[in-house]
Design a protein around this motif. Structure first.
Motif, PDB file in Angstrom:
ATOM      1  N   LEU A 127       0.864  -1.182   0.000  1.00 47.15           N
ATOM      2  CA  LEU A 127       0.000   0.000   0.000  1.00 47.15           C
ATOM      3  C   LEU A 127       0.898   1.229   0.000  1.00 47.15           C
ATOM      4  O   LEU A 127       1.722   1.412   0.891  1.00 47.15           O
ATOM      5  CB  LEU A 127      -0.885  -0.006   1.257  1.00 47.15           C
ATOM      6  N   ASP A 128       0.753   2.067  -1.029  1.00 47.25           N
ATOM      7  CA  ASP A 128       1.469   3.345  -1.043  1.00 47.25           C
ATOM      8  C   ASP A 128       0.476   4.453  -0.725  1.00 47.25           C
ATOM      9  O   ASP A 128      -0.333   4.841  -1.566  1.00 47.25           O
ATOM     10  CB  ASP A 128       2.142   3.586  -2.398  1.00 47.25           C
ATOM     11  N   LEU A 129       0.555   4.939   0.504  1.00 49.75           N
ATOM     12  CA  LEU A 129      -0.384   5.965   0.969  1.00 49.75           C
ATOM     13  C   LEU A 129       0.027   7.344   0.484  1.00 49.75           C
ATOM     14  O   LEU A 129       1.227   7.613   0.316  1.00 49.75           O
ATOM     15  CB  LEU A 129      -0.390   5.988   2.496  1.00 49.75           C
ATOM     16  N   ALA A 130      -0.958   8.218   0.312  1.00 46.67           N
ATOM     17  CA  ALA A 130      -0.680   9.564  -0.202  1.00 46.67           C
ATOM     18  C   ALA A 130       0.164   9.443  -1.466  1.00 46.67           C
ATOM     19  O   ALA A 130       1.100  10.207  -1.680  1.00 46.67           O
ATOM     20  CB  ALA A 130       0.005  10.431   0.862  1.00 46.67           C
ATOM     21  N   GLY A 131      -0.164   8.461  -2.262  1.00 47.40           N
ATOM     22  CA  GLY A 131       0.659   8.074  -3.410  1.00 47.40           C
ATOM     23  C   GLY A 131       0.707   9.090  -4.526  1.00 47.40           C
ATOM     24  O   GLY A 131       1.585   9.028  -5.399  1.00 47.40           O
ATOM     25  N   LYS A 177      -8.098   6.680   8.097  1.00 49.14           N
ATOM     26  CA  LYS A 177      -9.106   5.630   8.249  1.00 49.14           C
ATOM     27  C   LYS A 177      -9.068   4.773   7.000  1.00 49.14           C
ATOM     28  O   LYS A 177      -9.736   5.083   6.010  1.00 49.14           O
ATOM     29  CB  LYS A 177     -10.490   6.274   8.443  1.00 49.14           C
ATOM     30  N   LEU A 178      -8.280   3.718   7.034  1.00 52.16           N
ATOM     31  CA  LEU A 178      -8.030   2.941   5.823  1.00 52.16           C
ATOM     32  C   LEU A 178      -9.135   1.919   5.572  1.00 52.16           C
ATOM     33  O   LEU A 178      -9.552   1.218   6.495  1.00 52.16           O
ATOM     34  CB  LEU A 178      -6.676   2.226   5.941  1.00 52.16           C
ATOM     35  N   PRO A 179      -9.599   1.846   4.321  1.00 50.16           N
ATOM     36  CA  PRO A 179     -10.701   0.929   3.988  1.00 50.16           C
ATOM     37  C   PRO A 179     -10.224  -0.492   3.703  1.00 50.16           C
ATOM     38  O   PRO A 179     -10.571  -1.062   2.677  1.00 50.16           O
ATOM     39  CB  PRO A 179     -11.294   1.588   2.732  1.00 50.16           C
ATOM     40  N   PHE A 180      -9.384  -1.038   4.607  1.00 51.21           N
ATOM     41  CA  PHE A 180      -8.871  -2.399   4.433  1.00 51.21           C
ATOM     42  C   PHE A 180      -8.954  -3.154   5.754  1.00 51.21           C
ATOM     43  O   PHE A 180      -8.827  -2.540   6.813  1.00 51.21           O
ATOM     44  CB  PHE A 180      -7.400  -2.370   3.992  1.00 51.21           C
ATOM     45  N   PRO A 181      -9.122  -4.467   5.669  1.00 50.05           N
ATOM     46  CA  PRO A 181      -9.101  -5.262   6.906  1.00 50.05           C
ATOM     47  C   PRO A 181      -7.692  -5.300   7.511  1.00 50.05           C
ATOM     48  O   PRO A 181      -6.710  -4.952   6.841  1.00 50.05           O
ATOM     49  CB  PRO A 181      -9.540  -6.656   6.454  1.00 50.05           C
ATOM     50  N   ASP A 182      -7.580  -5.736   8.750  1.00 50.01           N
ATOM     51  CA  ASP A 182      -6.283  -5.905   9.410  1.00 50.01           C
ATOM     52  C   ASP A 182      -5.399  -6.839   8.577  1.00 50.01           C
ATOM     53  O   ASP A 182      -5.907  -7.692   7.857  1.00 50.01           O
ATOM     54  CB  ASP A 182      -6.463  -6.565  10.790  1.00 50.01           C
ATOM     55  N   SER A 183      -4.112  -6.685   8.714  1.00 46.26           N
ATOM     56  CA  SER A 183      -3.127  -7.615   8.120  1.00 46.26           C
ATOM     57  C   SER A 183      -3.321  -7.833   6.620  1.00 46.26           C
ATOM     58  O   SER A 183      -3.382  -8.965   6.160  1.00 46.26           O
ATOM     59  CB  SER A 183      -3.194  -8.978   8.829  1.00 46.26           C
ATOM     60  N   SER A 184      -3.421  -6.762   5.862  1.00 41.95           N
ATOM     61  CA  SER A 184      -3.652  -6.878   4.417  1.00 41.95           C
ATOM     62  C   SER A 184      -2.391  -6.721   3.579  1.00 41.95           C
ATOM     63  O   SER A 184      -2.378  -7.126   2.420  1.00 41.95           O
ATOM     64  CB  SER A 184      -4.638  -5.807   3.937  1.00 41.95           C
ATOM     65  N   PHE A 185      -1.332  -6.087   4.122  1.00 45.97           N
ATOM     66  CA  PHE A 185      -0.190  -5.709   3.273  1.00 45.97           C
ATOM     67  C   PHE A 185       1.150  -6.151   3.867  1.00 45.97           C
ATOM     68  O   PHE A 185       1.319  -6.214   5.085  1.00 45.97           O
ATOM     69  CB  PHE A 185      -0.160  -4.187   3.074  1.00 45.97           C
ATOM     70  N   ALA A 210      -3.128   7.979  11.524  1.00 47.68           N
ATOM     71  CA  ALA A 210      -2.601   7.408  10.275  1.00 47.68           C
ATOM     72  C   ALA A 210      -1.555   6.334  10.588  1.00 47.68           C
ATOM     73  O   ALA A 210      -1.557   5.261   9.981  1.00 47.68           O
ATOM     74  CB  ALA A 210      -2.000   8.498   9.396  1.00 47.68           C
ATOM     75  N   LEU A 211      -0.674   6.598  11.547  1.00 51.01           N
ATOM     76  CA  LEU A 211       0.357   5.615  11.902  1.00 51.01           C
ATOM     77  C   LEU A 211      -0.269   4.354  12.493  1.00 51.01           C
ATOM     78  O   LEU A 211       0.145   3.234  12.174  1.00 51.01           O
ATOM     79  CB  LEU A 211       1.366   6.233  12.880  1.00 51.01           C
ATOM     80  N   ARG A 212      -1.304   4.540  13.322  1.00 49.14           N
ATOM     81  CA  ARG A 212      -1.995   3.363  13.880  1.00 49.14           C
ATOM     82  C   ARG A 212      -2.653   2.539  12.779  1.00 49.14           C
ATOM     83  O   ARG A 212      -2.631   1.301  12.803  1.00 49.14           O
ATOM     84  CB  ARG A 212      -3.050   3.800  14.910  1.00 49.14           C
ATOM     85  N   GLU A 213      -3.236   3.235  11.803  1.00 49.25           N
ATOM     86  CA  GLU A 213      -3.880   2.535  10.688  1.00 49.25           C
ATOM     87  C   GLU A 213      -2.858   1.794   9.835  1.00 49.25           C
ATOM     88  O   GLU A 213      -3.108   0.677   9.383  1.00 49.25           O
ATOM     89  CB  GLU A 213      -4.667   3.537   9.826  1.00 49.25           C
ATOM     90  N   MET A 214      -1.697   2.418   9.615  1.00 51.33           N
ATOM     91  CA  MET A 214      -0.643   1.745   8.847  1.00 51.33           C
ATOM     92  C   MET A 214      -0.241   0.454   9.556  1.00 51.33           C
ATOM     93  O   MET A 214      -0.050  -0.586   8.924  1.00 51.33           O
ATOM     94  CB  MET A 214       0.570   2.675   8.702  1.00 51.33           C
ATOM     95  N   HIS A 215      -0.130   0.546  10.868  1.00 48.17           N
ATOM     96  CA  HIS A 215       0.235  -0.629  11.663  1.00 48.17           C
ATOM     97  C   HIS A 215      -0.858  -1.701  11.564  1.00 48.17           C
ATOM     98  O   HIS A 215      -0.575  -2.878  11.356  1.00 48.17           O
ATOM     99  CB  HIS A 215       0.467  -0.196  13.113  1.00 48.17           C
ATOM    100  N   ARG A 216      -2.099  -1.296  11.669  1.00 51.51           N
ATOM    101  CA  ARG A 216      -3.223  -2.247  11.650  1.00 51.51           C
ATOM    102  C   ARG A 216      -3.278  -3.039  10.342  1.00 51.51           C
ATOM    103  O   ARG A 216      -3.480  -4.258  10.362  1.00 51.51           O
ATOM    104  CB  ARG A 216      -4.545  -1.486  11.862  1.00 51.51           C
ATOM    105  N   VAL A 217      -3.105  -2.365   9.201  1.00 49.60           N
ATOM    106  CA  VAL A 217      -3.286  -3.065   7.918  1.00 49.60           C
ATOM    107  C   VAL A 217      -2.058  -3.874   7.499  1.00 49.60           C
ATOM    108  O   VAL A 217      -2.107  -4.619   6.526  1.00 49.60           O
ATOM    109  CB  VAL A 217      -3.708  -2.105   6.772  1.00 49.60           C
ATOM    110  N   LEU A 218      -0.943  -3.723   8.239  1.00 49.02           N
ATOM    111  CA  LEU A 218       0.250  -4.522   7.930  1.00 49.02           C
ATOM    112  C   LEU A 218       0.089  -5.946   8.441  1.00 49.02           C
ATOM    113  O   LEU A 218      -0.504  -6.177   9.495  1.00 49.02           O
ATOM    114  CB  LEU A 218       1.475  -3.918   8.616  1.00 49.02           C
ATOM    115  N   LYS A 219       0.677  -6.893   7.696  1.00 51.83           N
ATOM    116  CA  LYS A 219       0.784  -8.264   8.198  1.00 51.83           C
ATOM    117  C   LYS A 219       1.892  -8.300   9.238  1.00 51.83           C
ATOM    118  O   LYS A 219       2.801  -7.455   9.222  1.00 51.83           O
ATOM    119  CB  LYS A 219       1.166  -9.209   7.054  1.00 51.83           C
ATOM    120  N   VAL A 220       1.859  -9.289  10.102  1.00 48.24           N
ATOM    121  CA  VAL A 220       2.953  -9.470  11.070  1.00 48.24           C
ATOM    122  C   VAL A 220       4.255  -9.708  10.281  1.00 48.24           C
ATOM    123  O   VAL A 220       4.264 -10.465   9.322  1.00 48.24           O
ATOM    124  CB  VAL A 220       2.652 -10.642  12.032  1.00 48.24           C
ATOM    125  N   GLY A 221       5.303  -9.017  10.665  1.00 48.02           N
ATOM    126  CA  GLY A 221       6.565  -9.099   9.925  1.00 48.02           C
ATOM    127  C   GLY A 221       6.692  -8.010   8.868  1.00 48.02           C
ATOM    128  O   GLY A 221       7.765  -7.801   8.307  1.00 48.02           O
TER     129      GLY A 221
END
Ligand code: SAM
Length: 243
Positions: free
Chosen positions: A60-64, A118-126, A144-155
């Motif tokens: 995901l490239d935000l503010a792309g 407020k990202l329109p993606f489920p947790d652990s998507s990227f 925004a930082l919390r949302e980036m963390h939420r949508v990332l996969k572990v690792g």
């Protein structure tokens, strides 16, 4: 593509930022080259080259915006990978999509109009979330930082490329002169728009400096947060991991 798929609620700042980027969208790429004397291309290349992105990754490239980072990323993820280019501004997304299409780059890109808060993606998507020259425009950076963390996969890794605090004392006056005198003039001359470029210079000064942003990332849940200054701290790359 679900480009333009929904309207986002906007605060006053978001409205202002929206106006700035709608107004600069058409000239955005030219102005980046002029303002940074082309160096933004080097920063962006370095930003993508030093990421841990791999073949097949979903990024995901935000503010792309007009898609500089997305294009560089796509070369790294290959045909089996995909890039979602997210931006709050429809005009910037449109310029980006047209530019990619003109270059024959269509497969593996999605364009989604979204607010980074407020990202329109489920947790652990990227596998990787990037935001380049975008975070300073976001009103609620912690969200925004919390949302980036939420949508990332572990690792997964988050990478932020952003203007930061210039470190060498001797360079500061030169940098200030460039920002507050040269930039608005260039904006006026080439884009008939001094105000937008004045806003950009001011937003750079208000953005949290290196250590503060690092602490904000840790607070948002990221592990192993670190940063690296480029060009004496004109910009910095911050990274953090979801563990
Ligand atoms: N990443 C691109 C680059 O490096 O060239 C574009 C950077 S441009 C300076 C900043 C972008 O952030 C604009 O396209 C603007 O519309 C977008 N933006 C501002 N606030 C945003 C928000 N809250 N959510 C998502 N995008 C936002």
């Amino acid at each position: 593509t679900h480009f333009g798929f929904r309207d986002v609620p906007r605060s006053e700042k978001q409205k202002l930022v929206g106006e700035v980027f709608s107004s600069v969208a058409g000239n955005y790429d030219l102005m980046n080259d002029l303002m940074s004397m082309g160096i933004h291309r080097v920063w962006k290349r370095y930003f993508v080259a030093t990421s841990q992105v791999r073949h097949g990754d979903r990024v995901l490239d935000l503010a792309g915006g007009t898609g500089d980072i997305a294009l560089l990323l796509k070369d790294r993820v290959g045909d089996s990978g995909s890039i979602v280019l997210g931006d709050i501004n429809g005009s910037m997304l449109k310029v980006g999509r047209d530019r990619m299409t003109d270059r024959g780059r269509v497969a593996g890109f999605e364009y989604v109009q979204m607010n980074a808060e407020k990202l329109p993606f489920p947790d652990s998507s990227f596998d990787l979330v990037t935001i380049a020259f975008g975070l300073r425009n976001v009103t609620d950076k912690d969200a925004a930082l919390r949302e980036m963390h939420r949508v990332l996969k572990v690792g997964g890794q988050a990478r932020v490329l952003e203007f930061s605090e210039v470190k060498p004392e001797w360079f500061r006056p030169i940098y200030d002169f460039h920002s507050f005198k040269v930039l608005p003039r260039l904006g006026q001359l080439f884009a008939r728009d001094a105000d937008s470029y004045r806003y950009l210079a001011e937003s750079i000064r208000k953005h949290p400096a290196q250590d503060e942003l690092k602490a904000m990332m840790a607070e948002a849940g990221f592990a192993r947060c670190s940063y690296r200054n480029l060009s004496g701290g004109i910009v910095a790359i911050h990274t953090g991991y979801k563990v």
